[in-house]
Design a protein around this motif. Structure first.
Motif, short mmCIF file in Angstrom:
data_model
loop_
_atom_site.label_atom_id
_atom_site.label_comp_id
_atom_site.label_asym_id
_atom_site.label_seq_id
_atom_site.Cartn_x
_atom_site.Cartn_y
_atom_site.Cartn_z
N ILE A 1 0.74 -1.33 0.05
CA ILE A 1 0.09 -0.20 0.08
C ILE A 1 0.90 1.20 0.02
O ILE A 1 1.86 1.25 0.76
N ASP A 2 0.73 2.06 -0.96
CA ASP A 2 1.71 3.15 -1.01
C ASP A 2 0.64 4.51 -1.19
O ASP A 2 -0.07 4.69 -2.18
N ALA A 3 0.77 5.51 -0.13
CA ALA A 3 -0.01 6.57 -0.24
C ALA A 3 0.70 8.01 -0.65
O ALA A 3 0.37 8.80 -0.45
N GLY B 1 -4.05 20.13 -0.37
CA GLY B 1 -5.14 19.88 0.49
C GLY B 1 -5.50 18.70 1.27
O GLY B 1 -6.23 18.63 2.01
N VAL B 2 -4.54 17.77 1.09
CA VAL B 2 -4.80 16.37 1.78
C VAL B 2 -3.89 16.76 3.29
O VAL B 2 -2.99 17.15 3.19
N LYS B 3 -4.73 16.28 4.32
CA LYS B 3 -4.15 16.64 5.73
C LYS B 3 -3.73 15.64 6.54
O LYS B 3 -3.00 15.76 7.40
N ALA B 4 -4.35 14.41 6.08
CA ALA B 4 -4.09 13.13 7.11
C ALA B 4 -4.54 11.78 6.10
O ALA B 4 -5.42 11.68 5.46
N ILE B 5 -3.69 10.95 6.37
CA ILE B 5 -3.95 9.67 5.75
C ILE B 5 -3.55 8.60 6.77
O ILE B 5 -2.58 8.69 7.61
N ILE B 6 -4.57 7.68 6.89
CA ILE B 6 -4.15 6.58 7.78
C ILE B 6 -4.21 5.21 7.07
O ILE B 6 -5.07 4.98 6.21
N LEU B 7 -3.28 4.37 7.23
CA LEU B 7 -3.02 2.98 6.50
C LEU B 7 -3.33 1.93 7.81
O LEU B 7 -3.11 2.29 8.84
N PRO B 8 -3.29 0.67 7.31
CA PRO B 8 -3.54 -0.40 8.42
C PRO B 8 -2.59 -0.22 9.23
O PRO B 8 -3.01 -0.77 10.48
N ALA C 1 -7.79 5.92 4.87
CA ALA C 1 -8.72 6.61 4.94
C ALA C 1 -7.95 7.89 4.95
O ALA C 1 -6.79 7.97 5.30
N VAL C 2 -8.49 9.09 4.43
CA VAL C 2 -7.80 10.16 4.08
C VAL C 2 -8.71 11.37 4.67
O VAL C 2 -10.07 11.20 4.62
N ALA C 3 -8.17 12.43 5.10
CA ALA C 3 -9.10 13.67 5.22
C ALA C 3 -8.33 14.94 4.43
O ALA C 3 -6.97 14.99 4.26
#
Ligand code: FES
Ligand code: FES
Lengths: 222, 740
Positions: free
Chosen positions: B88-90, B98-105, B127-129
């Motif tokens: 998984i590569d974010a 504009g992307v402020k947070a990303i959560i991965l497993p 998930a992203v915010a």
């Protein structure tokens, strides 16, 4: 066994790659109107429109550039900076915080996002904000005259034509639009008039009653 | 203090354990609700107190809220029914402005929430915010995920076949059958003079709340505030505090208006936790509302059922033996049980055997009367088939075997209103357009308890009632105002009702038709105490009487025996001085009960050329004990009947067996009823005010589908044993009739 026949004999050896690029899902959707329902039902990826994947950076794509527009809403002029791909619903709700219209299906199936554009009902989820320029937009918030409710609103309250109320703005506007055209509808005509709206709580029978009662009020001069 | 108190016993049964507690309640000298016939508010038709907000678009739902600086969250979900995330590569998503947070497993706190092992198409992976919803969607689609696809199975019958992919690592797809029996069915069937054996099937359907699941999470100094579209603020508070390892008191859950739940919003939800994690990471509030697709796929459903039923009776219609073997799937959640008795009827010999099946599908959750509509469909269908085999009126066969007197009375009442005597004795011909009549019945528990409330009388006379319950759209707020207005002699406008906040005294979740029976007694108890305490401040000094001798009515406080001695409510409240009077009360026994039958009579029209069935007319007979507000009550009955017609004729989750996902997660291919399908509905109340308050959410939904199936048979002889009764099934049944 038919269910498993298509499976890879050794799943470990057959990794597949999820989409790696963007999809402007909104734009893709609007472009695909008409066939949208069919393709969405059979598209292999359920949350991602992979067909739109492109090797471009977001900002190079049309549709995401900011544009300044003016909208006439409930008699007031609003100036907003929007992404060109923004729908009328998202501009109303997220930017202007005019939240009476709800996005429930986001694809023209439920009527919860109903607004009036130049006197006719429109699904604001399937209309670009850009296309709403130079038009008179009215929303549920603009229906009452100050504290004086519109006869349709009064009738909805009297007949209890609302429960959770989430669908209610859409039903009220569809009913109003119907009665503007025909102030003496039959039950059948009322049903057809609100057939573009969905209510899950099951208020329909009372919406019909309310529409007929409102028609009477309006014939009697409101 | 001259208020006499008395002790009452509260008996609670939870998970088979009975506990008794004694509480003090004011001895008002009144028992129960009194005679509501002469009351102004309790038991009367009143418009919703929040109706104006709703018709003007001013009502703010969770979905409508916006906090300063708020971000929008999105969840990336597995597109495969069973898969392992291998990479998984974010980075591309993270680089998007504009992307402020990303959560991965693998991120801290994400375990149990985001998955590397996905067991259904739609399970949470990342998930992203971002600053706008559109950017969050773009970012979600920029997250690169490589999956290894694994074998899967999405249908219950296939999952039970040998060699089927296993859903849970530690157990087989099919549970050990749960057996419930009485007497000896072999003896019973040997004694039976007529037997009927048939297989019935019901499909998975989904809640389709118009407001999807979602929340806004906001952290401040380590404390979490969540606005959620939930039917259960307390359970949500508990779940989130557990998830984040912080005390309950550090989590506040708020819910004002909500756009439906139907059972799917009864607990803490994964997407609430995702929003809170994103908000913690981003350091600003995050709003995360699901899309319609996500709502269909991930937020719950009613399990399907495959039921093999055999029933035996004497020639006179008396039941002797009953056997049912059933299974169904609640997806990855298993649990698909339905009531484990012969539903509704008394049978001396029975055996019920049930199996829960795991499949790679979204988890089941409570949906309006869990288990009951499935049970009712098979039982009420087989009773109809039995009556045909006996050449008897199906109503007579039911009445003869039904031990519940209330339901028998309701059947008699409904039959009369409906005109059951005009029903054709034998099915109509399999040609042209035919009309037919059918009936069905059901039962539901409900009941109340576990609720506290607070009443505040301010020195200026204003009144507040606070209760940590929630109004899911049925009118809970209105009922609270009605009770308070009645007891205080005020109007509905005078009562400020505050609910939907965990800062208020706790109540249970709003599900299972329990809210009205929980909240009404608690509010009544609270306002009774508040009234007595208020009176106590001046009863003897001003009027020389005990507080029990005073009464509040029409904005005044009177001496009961001498109404000329009075003061206005404002004058009475002013006696409090500077301090408001705050009183806490709670649910007390004697004002509510549980256990209600439901009965429906339905007329349909069947086009035998196209197989299309239309419901023409419904008579729904329900009882709720004391109906707090008939106007609102009737709306709920309408809602139950209409969802029942949807279940019987239109709605089903369609899973593609080869791709393993739901192919109709929208509002078009998943067919929710619209205006053109609405029949005429007559709502009939069977009044039992002496029983106190009983809820009405579930009962009117239960009898509808079998009543339709039976009416279709009566119309044209097509016995359709699977719902939804779609045209293809009607045509197949008609072909069977013509051949057979
Ligand atoms: S949200 Fe626009 S029609 Fe459903
Ligand atoms: S009132 Fe709840 S969806 Fe219509």
């Amino acid at each position: 066994m038919s269910e498993d026949q298509h499976l890879h004999s050794d799943p470990q050896e057959t990794p597949s790659t999820e989409t790696t690029d963007l999809s402007l899902s909104r734009r893709g959707f609007l472009k695909g109107m008409g066939t949208g329902a069919v393709t969405a039902a059979v598209a292999p990826a359920i949350f991602v429109n992979q067909a739109e994947a492109k090797q471009q950076s977001i900002t190079e794509l049309p549709g995401v550039t900011d544009t300044r527009i003016q909208l006439r809403i409930n008699g007031q002029t609003h100036t907003v900076d929007i992404e060109a791909r923004a729908t009328l619903a998202s501009v109303l709700r997220d930017q202007l915080e005019i939240t009476g219209a709800k996005v429930v299906c986001d694809r023209g199936e439920c009527g919860a996002c109903t607004v009036m554009v130049d006197g006719r009902t429109a699904y604001s989820c399937t209309m670009l904000a850009l296309d709403a320029q130079d038009k008179e937009i009215s929303t549920i918030e603009g229906l009452a005259d100050g504290d004086k409710l519109h006869p349709v609103q009064e009738a909805f309250i009297e007949k209890d034509a609302l429960m959770c109320g989430f669908c209610t703005p859409g039903f009220v506007l569809s009913t109003k639009a119907l009665l503007d055209k025909n102030n003496n509808p039959t039950l059948e005509e009322v049903k057809r008039g609100v057939s573009g709206n969905i209510c899950r709580c099951g208020t329909y029978p009372r919406v019909f009653e309310a529409a007929l009662a409102a028609a009477q009020k309006m014939r009697n001069g409101g | 203090m001259q208020i006499k108190m008395k002790k009452v016993k509260i008996v609670t049964r939870r998970r088979g354990e009975t506990t008794e507690t004694w509480i003090d309640v004011p001895d008002t000298g009144e028992e129960g609700w009194g005679d509501v016939a002469g009351m102004k508010y309790v038991g009367q038709r009143h418009q919703r107190i929040d109706a104006v907000e709703k018709v003007t678009g001013r009502a703010k739902y969770t979905y409508d809220m916006k906090l300063p600086g708020m971000l929008y969250g999105k969840i990336l979900r597995s597109a495969y029914p069973r898969a392992r995330v291998v990479r998984i590569d974010a980075s591309k998503a993270a680089a998007l402005p504009g992307v402020k947070a990303i959560i991965l497993p693998d991120d801290e706190g994400a375990a149990d929430l985001l998955r590397r092992e996905c067991r259904y198409a739609g399970q949470e992976v990342a998930a992203v915010a971002a600053t706008t919803l559109e950017i969050a969607e773009d970012a979600m689609n920029l997250i690169e995920v490589q999956y290894t696809e694994l074998p899967f199975v999405v249908h219950a019958d296939k999952a039970l076949e040998s060699g089927a992919a296993q859903v849970q690592d530690d157990r087989p797809n099919g549970s050990e059958p749960r057996v419930n029996e009485q007497g000896d069915i072999n003896v019973g069937f040997a004694e039976s003079e007529v037997t009927v054996e048939a297989g019935y099937k019901t499909e998975v359907h989904t809640h389709v709340s118009l407001e999807t699941h979602g929340s806004i999470a906001h952290w401040e100094n380590g404390k979490l505030t969540v606005w959620a579209s939930t039917q259960a603020i307390s359970a949500t508070q508990g779940g989130l505090s557990q998830f984040f390892g912080i005390p309950n008191s550090d989590v506040r859950v708020i819910k004002d208006h909500m756009g439906g739940g139907f059972g799917s919003k009864l607990g803490p939800r994964p997407e609430y936790a995702v929003a809170a994690l994103l908000a913690r990471k981003a350091g600003v509030p995050v709003k995360l509302m699901l899309t319609r697709k996500e709502e269909h796929i991930t937020t719950g459903n009613r399990p399907d059922s495959f039921q093999n039923v055999k029933i035996g009776a004497k020639k006179n219609g008396k039941l002797v033996a009953y056997r049912r073997e059933n299974f169904g799937t609640g997806g990855i959640a298993g649990r698909a049980s339905i009531p484990g008795q012969p539903y509704l009827y008394e049978v001396p010999n029975f055996r019920v055997e049930q199996t829960d099946v795991y499949t790679h599908g979204g988890p089941q959750t409570a949906l309006r009367a869990p288990g009951h509509p499935q049970a009712a469909f098979a039982m009420e269908s087989v009773m109809d088939e039995l009556a045909a085999a006996l050449d008897m009126d199906p109503m007579a066969v039911r009445q003869m075997n039904d031990p519940d007197e209330t339901r028998r009375n309701m059947v008699t009442l409904g039959a009369e209103r409906f005109g059951w005597d005009k029903r054709r004795a034998t099915p109509g011909p399999a040609t042209g357009i035919q009309r037919g009549m059918g009936m069905g019945a059901g039962v539901w528990g409900g009941g109340g308890g576990r609720t506290k409330a607070e009443g505040v009388i301010h020195p200026d006379g204003s009144v507040e009632i606070r209760c940590g319950t929630q109004d899911v759209g049925v009118g809970t707020k209105t009922v609270i105002a009605q009770i308070a207005a009645e007891e205080f002699g005020l109007t509905l406008d005078d009562i400020i009702v505050k609910i939907g906040d965990t800062n208020y005294p706790p109540s249970g979740g709003s599900g299972g038709s329990t809210t009205c029976a929980s909240v009404s007694p608690a509010v009544k108890n609270t306002v009774q105490m508040a009234r007595l305490k208020l009176f106590d401040t001046f009863a003897s000094s001003t009027f020389g009487v005990s507080p029990h001798d005073l009464e509040a009515k029409d904005g005044k406080v009177y001496v009961k025996s001498d109404p000329s001695k009075s003061m206005t409510w404002q004058q009475a409240a002013a006696q409090l001085g500077d301090e408001p009077l705050v009183v806490q009360g709670q649910w007390v026994p004697g004002l509510s009960s549980s256990g209600v039958p439901a009965v429906q009579f339905i007329e349909v029209e069947v086009n035998t050329a196209t197989g299309v069935v239309k419901v023409v007319r419904v008579v729904a007979v329900n009882t709720s004990g004391l109906i707090m507000n008939p106007l609102l009550w009737e709306s709920q009955v309408n809602g139950g009947v209409l969802m029942g017609i949807g279940y019987g004729l239109y709605e089903e989750r369609i899973m593609d067996p080869r791709a393993g996902y739901m192919v109709n997660p929208n509002l078009e291919a998943y067919r929710v009823m619209g205006a053109m399908e609405i029949p005429e509905i007559e709502v009939v109340a069977y009044n039992q005010p002496e029983r106190g308050v009983i809820g009405i959410g579930e009962p009117p939904f239960i009898p509808t589908a079998p009543a339709i199936a039976n009416a279709v048979y009566n119309a044209c002889g097509a016995r359709v044993r699977a719902i939804p009764i779609t045209p293809d099934k009607v045509l197949a049944a008609l072909a069977e009739r013509r051949e057979g």
